[in-house]
Design a protein around this motif. Sequence first.
Motif, PDB file in Angstrom:
ATOM      1  N   VAL A   1       0.822  -1.209   0.182  1.00 54.20           N
ATOM      2  CA  VAL A   1      -0.099   0.035  -0.113  1.00 54.20           C
ATOM      3  C   VAL A   1       0.760   1.459  -0.122  1.00 54.20           C
ATOM      4  O   VAL A   1       0.697   2.431  -0.748  1.00 54.20           O
ATOM      5  N   MET A   2       1.919   1.297   0.688  1.00 56.69           N
ATOM      6  CA  MET A   2       2.715   2.561   0.820  1.00 56.69           C
ATOM      7  C   MET A   2       3.691   2.405  -0.381  1.00 56.69           C
ATOM      8  O   MET A   2       3.975   3.633  -0.784  1.00 56.69           O
ATOM      9  N   GLY A   3       3.939   1.391  -0.916  1.00 59.60           N
ATOM     10  CA  GLY A   3       4.693   1.579  -2.367  1.00 59.60           C
ATOM     11  C   GLY A   3       3.743   2.161  -3.526  1.00 59.60           C
ATOM     12  O   GLY A   3       4.166   3.074  -4.147  1.00 59.60           O
ATOM     13  N   ALA A   4       2.666   1.895  -3.213  1.00 58.96           N
ATOM     14  CA  ALA A   4       1.528   2.332  -4.335  1.00 58.96           C
ATOM     15  C   ALA A   4       1.375   3.798  -3.992  1.00 58.96           C
ATOM     16  O   ALA A   4       1.413   4.501  -5.001  1.00 58.96           O
ATOM     17  N   LEU A   5       1.256   4.077  -2.795  1.00 60.32           N
ATOM     18  CA  LEU A   5       1.101   5.593  -2.726  1.00 60.32           C
ATOM     19  C   LEU A   5       2.414   6.366  -2.803  1.00 60.32           C
ATOM     20  O   LEU A   5       2.162   7.626  -3.634  1.00 60.32           O
ATOM     21  N   ALA A   6       3.332   5.945  -2.560  1.00 60.08           N
ATOM     22  CA  ALA A   6       4.679   6.648  -3.059  1.00 60.08           C
ATOM     23  C   ALA A   6       4.915   6.833  -4.512  1.00 60.08           C
ATOM     24  O   ALA A   6       5.249   7.758  -5.238  1.00 60.08           O
ATOM     25  N   GLY A   7       4.886   5.467  -5.008  1.00 60.50           N
ATOM     26  CA  GLY A   7       4.883   5.611  -6.456  1.00 60.50           C
ATOM     27  C   GLY A   7       3.814   6.456  -7.121  1.00 60.50           C
ATOM     28  O   GLY A   7       4.243   7.154  -8.161  1.00 60.50           O
ATOM     29  N   GLY A   8       2.545   6.264  -6.609  1.00 57.88           N
ATOM     30  CA  GLY A   8       1.558   6.971  -7.389  1.00 57.88           C
ATOM     31  C   GLY A   8       1.580   8.332  -7.002  1.00 57.88           C
ATOM     32  O   GLY A   8       1.354   9.232  -8.160  1.00 57.88           O
ATOM     33  N   THR A   9       2.334   8.895  -6.150  1.00 55.34           N
ATOM     34  CA  THR A   9       2.592  10.314  -5.846  1.00 55.34           C
ATOM     35  C   THR A   9       3.376  10.854  -6.992  1.00 55.34           C
ATOM     36  O   THR A   9       3.282  11.822  -7.492  1.00 55.34           O
ATOM     37  N   ALA A  10       4.602  10.087  -7.156  1.00 57.89           N
ATOM     38  CA  ALA A  10       5.424  10.591  -8.209  1.00 57.89           C
ATOM     39  C   ALA A  10       4.858  10.428  -9.364  1.00 57.89           C
ATOM     40  O   ALA A  10       5.235  11.219 -10.364  1.00 57.89           O
ATOM     41  N   GLY A  11       4.234   9.358  -9.920  1.00 57.62           N
ATOM     42  CA  GLY A  11       3.633   9.267 -11.041  1.00 57.62           C
ATOM     43  C   GLY A  11       2.513  10.396 -11.304  1.00 57.62           C
ATOM     44  O   GLY A  11       2.633  10.945 -12.464  1.00 57.62           O
TER      45      GLY A  11
END
Length: 153
Positions: A82-92
């Motif tokens: 979930v945190m990887g999705a959030l961090a990657g999503g933020t940069a994306g």
Amino acid sequence: MLIVVLFLFGFVSGLRALTSPAGASWAAHLGMLTVAGTSLAFMASKWTVLIFTVLAIAELINDKLPKTPSRKVPPQFIARIVMGALAGGTAGAAHSVLGYGVILGILGAVAGTYGGAWLREKLTEVTKSAIGAALLEDALAIALVVTAIKGAA
């Protein structure tokens, strides 16, 4: 290059679940990642920065405790995804590729979880110290999130 950076945000979450979203939040707050007008605009909030920073510091401390469960047990593994999705999503989101950021963040978190567990085991063998290995992994996670932020900015 952006693909690698988005994956890297997730990878860091596999090492330390909260370091990556804390880094992404700081980058958004400081204007290095422009997320205004996206569904992840809240990541730039001073409150989000504060919450993730406090949680990331707590995680760095908690990770050294003997009763901390493995990163591969379901609750910890899911949190890393979930945190990887959030961090990657933020940069994306800052590059108008939110969906790719989420997917690559998830893939990176899975790789970081298993790769980090393997690395921690090897570092413990080499250093003969679980705490020493954990501190080296902390340093790697921080260095990698800084690298990811610079690559995404």
